[in-house]
Design a protein around this motif. Structure first.
Motif, PDB file in Angstrom:
ATOM      1  N   LYS A   2       2.397  -5.428  -8.656  1.00 24.24           N
ATOM      2  CA  LYS A   2       3.613  -5.697  -7.855  1.00 24.24           C
ATOM      3  C   LYS A   2       3.743  -6.472  -6.755  1.00 24.24           C
ATOM      4  O   LYS A   2       2.811  -6.856  -6.204  1.00 24.24           O
ATOM      5  N   PHE A  75      -3.076  -1.000   4.082  1.00 22.90           N
ATOM      6  CA  PHE A  75      -2.600   0.235   4.241  1.00 22.90           C
ATOM      7  C   PHE A  75      -1.331   0.284   5.221  1.00 22.90           C
ATOM      8  O   PHE A  75      -0.402   0.875   4.950  1.00 22.90           O
ATOM      9  N   VAL A  85       5.906   8.599   2.841  1.00 23.15           N
ATOM     10  CA  VAL A  85       4.664   9.027   1.894  1.00 23.15           C
ATOM     11  C   VAL A  85       3.561   9.321   3.120  1.00 23.15           C
ATOM     12  O   VAL A  85       3.074  10.404   2.729  1.00 23.15           O
ATOM     13  N   ILE A  86       3.372   8.608   3.935  1.00 26.23           N
ATOM     14  CA  ILE A  86       2.233   8.606   4.847  1.00 26.23           C
ATOM     15  C   ILE A  86       2.506   9.803   5.703  1.00 26.23           C
ATOM     16  O   ILE A  86       1.650  10.677   6.023  1.00 26.23           O
ATOM     17  N   ILE A 103       0.863  10.559  -4.478  1.00 24.50           N
ATOM     18  CA  ILE A 103       1.197   9.205  -3.672  1.00 24.50           C
ATOM     19  C   ILE A 103       1.465   7.890  -4.944  1.00 24.50           C
ATOM     20  O   ILE A 103       2.828   7.646  -5.002  1.00 24.50           O
ATOM     21  N   HIS A 104       0.496   7.928  -5.887  1.00 21.83           N
ATOM     22  CA  HIS A 104       0.752   7.047  -6.906  1.00 21.83           C
ATOM     23  C   HIS A 104       1.678   7.529  -7.994  1.00 21.83           C
ATOM     24  O   HIS A 104       2.302   6.673  -8.694  1.00 21.83           O
ATOM     25  N   TYR A 111       8.374   2.395  -8.780  1.00 23.06           N
ATOM     26  CA  TYR A 111       7.975   1.099  -9.679  1.00 23.06           C
ATOM     27  C   TYR A 111       7.396   1.438 -11.060  1.00 23.06           C
ATOM     28  O   TYR A 111       6.161   1.495 -11.290  1.00 23.06           O
ATOM     29  N   ALA A 114       4.301  -0.372 -12.436  1.00 24.42           N
ATOM     30  CA  ALA A 114       3.186  -0.491 -11.433  1.00 24.42           C
ATOM     31  C   ALA A 114       1.966  -0.324 -12.079  1.00 24.42           C
ATOM     32  O   ALA A 114       1.921   0.531 -13.244  1.00 24.42           O
ATOM     33  N   PRO A 117      -4.654   2.270 -10.366  1.00 23.75           N
ATOM     34  CA  PRO A 117      -5.777   2.703 -10.463  1.00 23.75           C
ATOM     35  C   PRO A 117      -5.918   4.438 -10.895  1.00 23.75           C
ATOM     36  O   PRO A 117      -4.726   4.899 -10.388  1.00 23.75           O
ATOM     37  N   SER A 135     -10.383   1.566 -12.748  1.00 19.62           N
ATOM     38  CA  SER A 135      -9.367   0.535 -12.922  1.00 19.62           C
ATOM     39  C   SER A 135      -9.811  -0.666 -13.707  1.00 19.62           C
ATOM     40  O   SER A 135     -10.892  -1.187 -12.987  1.00 19.62           O
ATOM     41  N   LEU A 142     -10.950  -3.301  -2.318  1.00 18.20           N
ATOM     42  CA  LEU A 142      -9.559  -3.164  -1.699  1.00 18.20           C
ATOM     43  C   LEU A 142      -9.436  -1.685  -1.514  1.00 18.20           C
ATOM     44  O   LEU A 142      -8.743  -1.286  -0.552  1.00 18.20           O
TER      45      LEU A 142
HETATM   46  C1  HEM Z   1      -2.185  -0.135  -5.921  1.00 12.10           C
HETATM   47  C2  HEM Z   1      -5.711   2.306  -3.625  1.00 12.10           C
HETATM   48  C3  HEM Z   1      -2.387   4.469  -1.073  1.00 12.10           C
HETATM   49  C4  HEM Z   1       1.079   2.096  -3.366  1.00 12.10           C
HETATM   50  C5  HEM Z   1      -3.396   0.187  -5.806  1.00 12.10           C
HETATM   51  C6  HEM Z   1      -4.621  -0.132  -5.886  1.00 12.10           C
HETATM   52  C7  HEM Z   1      -5.737   0.386  -5.261  1.00 12.10           C
HETATM   53  C8  HEM Z   1      -5.110   1.502  -4.649  1.00 12.10           C
HETATM   54  C9  HEM Z   1      -7.303   0.148  -5.307  1.00 12.10           C
HETATM   55  C10 HEM Z   1      -4.752  -1.508  -6.619  1.00 12.10           C
HETATM   56  C11 HEM Z   1      -4.608  -1.502  -8.270  1.00 12.10           C
HETATM   57  C12 HEM Z   1      -5.986  -1.229  -8.911  1.00 12.10           C
HETATM   58  O1  HEM Z   1      -6.965  -1.109  -8.442  1.00 12.10           O
HETATM   59  O2  HEM Z   1      -5.699  -1.225 -10.398  1.00 12.10           O
HETATM   60  C13 HEM Z   1      -4.879   3.125  -2.789  1.00 12.10           C
HETATM   61  C14 HEM Z   1      -5.702   3.873  -1.859  1.00 12.10           C
HETATM   62  C15 HEM Z   1      -4.741   4.608  -1.162  1.00 12.10           C
HETATM   63  C16 HEM Z   1      -3.568   4.215  -1.619  1.00 12.10           C
HETATM   64  C17 HEM Z   1      -7.419   4.023  -1.766  1.00 12.10           C
HETATM   65  C18 HEM Z   1      -5.005   5.458   0.184  1.00 12.10           C
HETATM   66  C19 HEM Z   1      -6.027   5.110   1.014  1.00 12.10           C
HETATM   67  C20 HEM Z   1      -0.927   4.257  -1.565  1.00 12.10           C
HETATM   68  C21 HEM Z   1       0.254   4.285  -0.673  1.00 12.10           C
HETATM   69  C22 HEM Z   1       1.091   3.559  -1.325  1.00 12.10           C
HETATM   70  C23 HEM Z   1       0.451   3.006  -2.437  1.00 12.10           C
HETATM   71  C24 HEM Z   1       0.398   5.413   0.498  1.00 12.10           C
HETATM   72  C25 HEM Z   1       2.729   3.677  -1.032  1.00 12.10           C
HETATM   73  C26 HEM Z   1       3.496   4.802  -1.038  1.00 12.10           C
HETATM   74  C27 HEM Z   1       0.422   1.392  -4.263  1.00 12.10           C
HETATM   75  C28 HEM Z   1       1.181   0.008  -4.831  1.00 12.10           C
HETATM   76  C29 HEM Z   1       0.091  -0.466  -5.766  1.00 12.10           C
HETATM   77  C30 HEM Z   1      -1.083   0.125  -5.353  1.00 12.10           C
HETATM   78  C31 HEM Z   1       2.758  -0.305  -4.789  1.00 12.10           C
HETATM   79  C32 HEM Z   1       0.539  -1.673  -6.613  1.00 12.10           C
HETATM   80  C33 HEM Z   1       0.612  -1.529  -8.141  1.00 12.10           C
HETATM   81  C34 HEM Z   1       0.697  -2.757  -8.825  1.00 12.10           C
HETATM   82  O3  HEM Z   1       0.144  -3.801  -8.400  1.00 12.10           O
HETATM   83  O4  HEM Z   1       1.354  -2.790  -9.820  1.00 12.10           O
HETATM   84  N1  HEM Z   1      -3.569   1.460  -4.825  1.00 12.10           N
HETATM   85  N2  HEM Z   1      -3.759   3.253  -2.577  1.00 12.10           N
HETATM   86  N3  HEM Z   1      -0.720   3.355  -2.582  1.00 12.10           N
HETATM   87  N4  HEM Z   1      -0.632   1.225  -4.507  1.00 12.10           N
HETATM   88 FE1  HEM Z   1      -2.212   2.508  -3.754  1.00 12.10          FE
END
Ligand code: HEM
Length: 180
Positions: A2, A75, A85-86, A103-104, A111, A114, A117, A135, A142
């Motif tokens: 995204k 974050f 969400v938070i 959350i995810h 999205y 998206a 992981p 993932s 990250l």
């Molecule tokens: C993508 C972890 C909280 C929204 C990701 C990714 C990681 C991750 C590592 C990268 C993609 C991958 O590794 O394959 C986490 C962790 C969270 C957290 C550890 C809590 C501490 C949130 C929150 C939101 C969110 C609160 C929003 C409400 C997203 C979005 C992406 C994403 C929009 C991008 C997806 C894409 O690029 O297509 N998350 N996340 N995440 N996360 Fe989370």
């Protein structure tokens, strides 16, 4: 991947390393989008790999260290984009336990394209959590930065250690112990 991840990444690069470095890495990377991103757009993950690789070379800091710093930054960005969400959590452990099932899931509704992981909980208590990140993108550093900032957000602290279950970082176990 995204667009919000790209726009926030470039913002972090500019704040941390300056405009010149930001322009240079955009110039040197292979970017079909030409380095122009909107937060709701979707772009090839390889563009992030390319930007990160160029940044790492330019500033002489390992890519995983940069991803960790970016996680700390991201974050707050995600929190600003999706405050509801938070706000629905009252502790960092509760938030981390809900990434996968709440959350995810919510993110995927907002999205549909998206690429997220998966997080599997292996052990949990009120003050500790063992969780496996998986993932194909291998962005575990990250994830570590995001988790650390989650504790800071709740005025708490934790020790977070990780163990690579796969050498390429596509499967990583995190042991999280809250201590404040
Ligand atoms: C993508 C972890 C909280 C929204 C990701 C990714 C990681 C991750 C590592 C990268 C993609 C991958 O590794 O394959 C986490 C962790 C969270 C957290 C550890 C809590 C501490 C949130 C929150 C939101 C969110 C609160 C929003 C409400 C997203 C979005 C992406 C994403 C929009 C991008 C997806 C894409 O690029 O297509 N998350 N996340 N995440 N996360 Fe989370």
């Amino acid at each position: 991947m995204k667009g919000i991840i790209f726009t926030e990444f470039l913002e972090m690069v500019e704040e941390t390393f300056g405009l010149e470095v930001t322009e240079q890495i955009i110039e040197e990377s292979t970017l079909p989008s030409e380095g122009v991103y909107t937060s709701v757009g979707t772009y090839d993950f390889n563009e992030m790999v390319s930007l990160l690789t160029q940044l790492s070379e330019n500033v002489d800091i390992p890519a995983n260290k940069l991803l960790h710093t970016f996680g700390l930054y991201l974050f707050d960005s995600l929190g600003k984009a999706h405050p509801e969400v938070i706000k629905s959590f009252n502790s960092p452990i509760a938030l981390l336990m809900s990434i996968e099932d709440h959350i995810h899931v919510h993110v995927k509704k907002l999205y549909p394209d998206a690429e997220l992981p998966t997080f599997t909980i292996v052990e949990q208590s009120d003050t500790s959590l063992s969780i496996i990140y998986a993932s194909s993108r291998g962005l575990y550093s990250l994830a570590q930065g995001l988790m650390e900032k989650c504790f800071i957000h709740f005025n708490s602290s934790a020790h977070i250690s990780h163990e690579l279950l796969k050498e390429d970082g596509t499967q990583v176990k995190f042991d999280i112990v809250q201590h404040g």
